[in-house]
Design an enzyme around this catalytic site. Structure first.
Site, PDB file in Angstrom:
ATOM      1  CE  LYS A 134       0.063  -1.531   4.182  1.00 54.61           C
ATOM      2  NZ  LYS A 134       0.385  -2.721   4.737  1.00 54.61           N
ATOM      3  CD  GLU A 194      -9.231  -6.979  -3.339  1.00 49.47           C
ATOM      4  OE1 GLU A 194     -10.013  -7.149  -4.194  1.00 49.47           O
ATOM      5  OE2 GLU A 194      -9.349  -6.277  -2.402  1.00 49.47           O
ATOM      6  CB  VAL A 238      -7.000  -1.607   1.028  1.00 47.88           C
ATOM      7  CG1 VAL A 238      -7.971  -1.044   1.893  1.00 47.88           C
ATOM      8  CG2 VAL A 238      -6.217  -0.770   0.265  1.00 47.88           C
ATOM      9  N   GLY A 284      -6.448  -6.407   3.995  1.00 48.43           N
ATOM     10  CA  GLY A 284      -5.995  -7.784   4.126  1.00 48.43           C
ATOM     11  C   GLY A 284      -6.671  -9.029   3.341  1.00 48.43           C
ATOM     12  CB  ILE A 289     -11.808  -7.607   3.547  1.00 46.52           C
ATOM     13  CG1 ILE A 289     -11.647  -7.732   5.056  1.00 46.52           C
ATOM     14  CG2 ILE A 289     -13.008  -7.109   3.179  1.00 46.52           C
ATOM     15  CD1 ILE A 289     -11.873  -6.603   6.062  1.00 46.52           C
ATOM     16  N   GLY A 302       2.679  -9.330  20.186  1.00 46.53           N
ATOM     17  CA  GLY A 302       2.867  -9.397  18.623  1.00 46.53           C
ATOM     18  C   GLY A 302       1.705  -8.652  17.797  1.00 46.53           C
ATOM     19  CG  ASP A 355      -1.365   0.675   7.492  1.00 50.62           C
ATOM     20  OD1 ASP A 355      -0.691  -0.106   6.863  1.00 50.62           O
ATOM     21  OD2 ASP A 355      -2.548   0.268   7.907  1.00 50.62           O
ATOM     22  CE  LYS A 375      -3.705  -1.293   5.501  1.00 52.97           C
ATOM     23  NZ  LYS A 375      -3.688  -1.629   6.650  1.00 52.97           N
TER      24      LYS A 375
HETATM   25  N1  HSE Z   1      -0.272  -2.879   9.897  1.00 54.55           N
HETATM   26  C1  HSE Z   1      -1.276  -3.116   9.399  1.00 54.55           C
HETATM   27  C2  HSE Z   1      -2.667  -3.306  10.660  1.00 54.55           C
HETATM   28  C3  HSE Z   1      -1.593  -4.268   8.720  1.00 54.55           C
HETATM   29  O1  HSE Z   1      -2.220  -3.140  11.628  1.00 54.55           O
HETATM   30  O2  HSE Z   1      -3.693  -3.229   9.949  1.00 54.55           O
HETATM   31  C4  HSE Z   1      -1.048  -4.409   7.196  1.00 54.55           C
HETATM   32  O3  HSE Z   1      -1.743  -3.473   6.436  1.00 54.55           O
END
Ligand code: HSE
Length: 441
Positions: A102, A126, A129, A131, A133, A184, A198, A202
């Protein structure tokens, strides 16, 4: 003859992609016509989660993107460089591209899609954005007959996880972020997630598809969740809201006629959402994207927004779409150049006009710490009134650091007016601070 995939990167998403391609049983039969031809990695010695014959590996990624045998290059190395250069070089060599990147698409989409259209190749995104979906293909295809009014998403799992836990546990941002890192759920460097960057990448991609134009990432307003406090979450709950990091793209409407205008709002910020809003119950690491258009009304996509398997599912669905298009072309006429399928390609030429935030019409939530004495709430109300900011509710419930904590929610007002009122309010001697300012949907 099988279609050959050159895979750049064998991290989580690369390994998930290889796993699907190597195990096609009970999946779409077209997968059997695909083969992984080369896998480009940084180190040949690293142990791998997926069993791949050693002679498929190479550290020479340029050799993959220029190899005449390769039909589709799958870029899952992430980061800006060398990903951008490799994608452009692959396009220059007539390869179709599938990428989960992205950051590269939001920044260099203009350059990449222009090059792809000149070379007559597809660039499918695809996995960039939401994951697993499916939202990009629906926007390009099934929903594209609608006039889209708004796309509103929870598109970052890390921040949704943190805000959900803050809500459930009444915890502070810093403590829950540290725990999320330990478990994690958050990166060691969480900046891109918690600062909203991020999500901004997107929504720039989604806005471009929904509104049929390019988006300058620098014009996307972006505010993260670091300043959201346990106190705000508790006040929001009392008032009937939850706080979510929303990424929004919507057409501006004329405040008087309510007619839809050409300019867009594209923004990312923590937002108070009414409890009954469809996105309010999207919790933990889940993502959801609400698309509103005419005549379809509301459609919501919900699911896992990240992770090896879900993201690989999106990557392979793009590979399959490309292979289906190539197969149709091969069957028709191998010798003529293929025309790109307009429902897969991206042919926007112009940039969308983005409205400045000062023109935004929104409701606001503001938390003010002030001396607990007569006339303070009256002074706040008068000041807001002078700036044409109409108040919906004012509550003063508790004290914080020996200051009265006053929470104001406004009606829909112009952001510029609201900010001017706040500048004046900050200068009042009775005002200690304004720790929180959030928008309300
Ligand atoms: N770091 C992103 C999130 C995942 O926490 O949704 C990858 O786009």
């Amino acid at each position: 003859m099988a279609f050959k995939v050159g895979l750049l990167g064998l991290g989580n998403v690369g390994a998930g992609t290889a796993q699907i391609l190597l195990d096609p049983a009970e999946r779409h039969p077209l997968l059997r016509e695909l083969e992984i031809y080369r896998v480009g990695v940084r180190s040949l010695d690293k142990p791998r989660a997926v069993e791949i014959p050693p002679d498929w590996f190479t550290t020479d990624l340029e050799a993959i993107v220029t190899d005449p045998q390769v039909d589709v290059v799958v870029e899952v190395i992430g980061g800006l460089e060398p990903a951008r250069s490799l994608i452009l070089k692959a396009i220059g060599h007539g390869k179709h591209i599938v990428t989960a990147n992205k950051a590269v698409i939001a920044r260099y989409g203009d350059e990449i899609f222009t090059a792809a259209n000149e070379s007559g190749v597809y660039v499918l995104v695809e996995a960039a954005v939401g994951g697993g979906i499916p939202v990009i293909q629906p926007l390009k295809q099934a929903l594209s007959v609608n006039r889209i009014h708004a796309v509103t998403g929870i598109v970052n799992g890390t921040t949704n996880y943190i805000l959900t836990r803050m809500q459930r546990e009444r915890g502070d941002f810093d403590d829950i972020l540290a725990d999320a890192q330990r478990l994690g759920y958050a990166e060691a460097d969480p900046t891109a997630d918690v600062d909203g960057l991020d999500a901004a990448d997107k929504i720039a991609i989604l806005a471009s598809l929904a509104f049929g134009g390019r988006i300058k990432l620098s014009e996307v307003y972006c505010e993260g969740i670091c300043q959201v406090s346990a106190a705000d979450i508790a006040y929001a709950e009392r008032l009937g809201f939850v706080i979510k990091l929303l990424a929004l793209a919507k057409r501006d409407t004329c405040p008087v006629s309510k007619e839809q205008l050409d300019q867009l709002q594209v923004r990312v910020h923590p937002t108070l959402l009414p409890n009954n809003h469809p996105l309010a119950s999207v919790n933990d690491v889940y993502n959801a994207i609400l698309v509103e258009g005419d005549p379809i009304g509301q459609v919501m996509f919900f699911g896992p927004g990240a992770g090896e398997g879900p993201t690989a599912s999106a990557v392979v669905s793009d590979i399959l779409n490309i292979v289906a298009a190539l197969k149709t072309h091969r069957a028709a006429d191998k010798n003529s150049p293929a025309a790109l399928n307009p429902l897969l390609a991206c042919t926007h030429q112009h940039y969308c006009e983005i409205s400045p935030m000062s023109e935004l019409i929104s409701r606001f939530y503001v938390r003010v710490l002030a001396q607990d004495q007569s006339g303070v709430i009256g002074k706040l109300g008068t000041c807001f009134g002078w700036h044409d900011v109409s108040i919906e509710s004012v509550v003063q419930i508790g004290m914080c650091d020996q200051m009265a904590e006053i929470v104001v929610v406004t009606h829909e007002v112009q952001e510029g007016n609201f900010q001017r009122a706040l500048t004046e309010i900050r200068s009042f001697k009775e005002i200690d601070s304004i720790p929180s300012l959030l928008r309300v949907l």
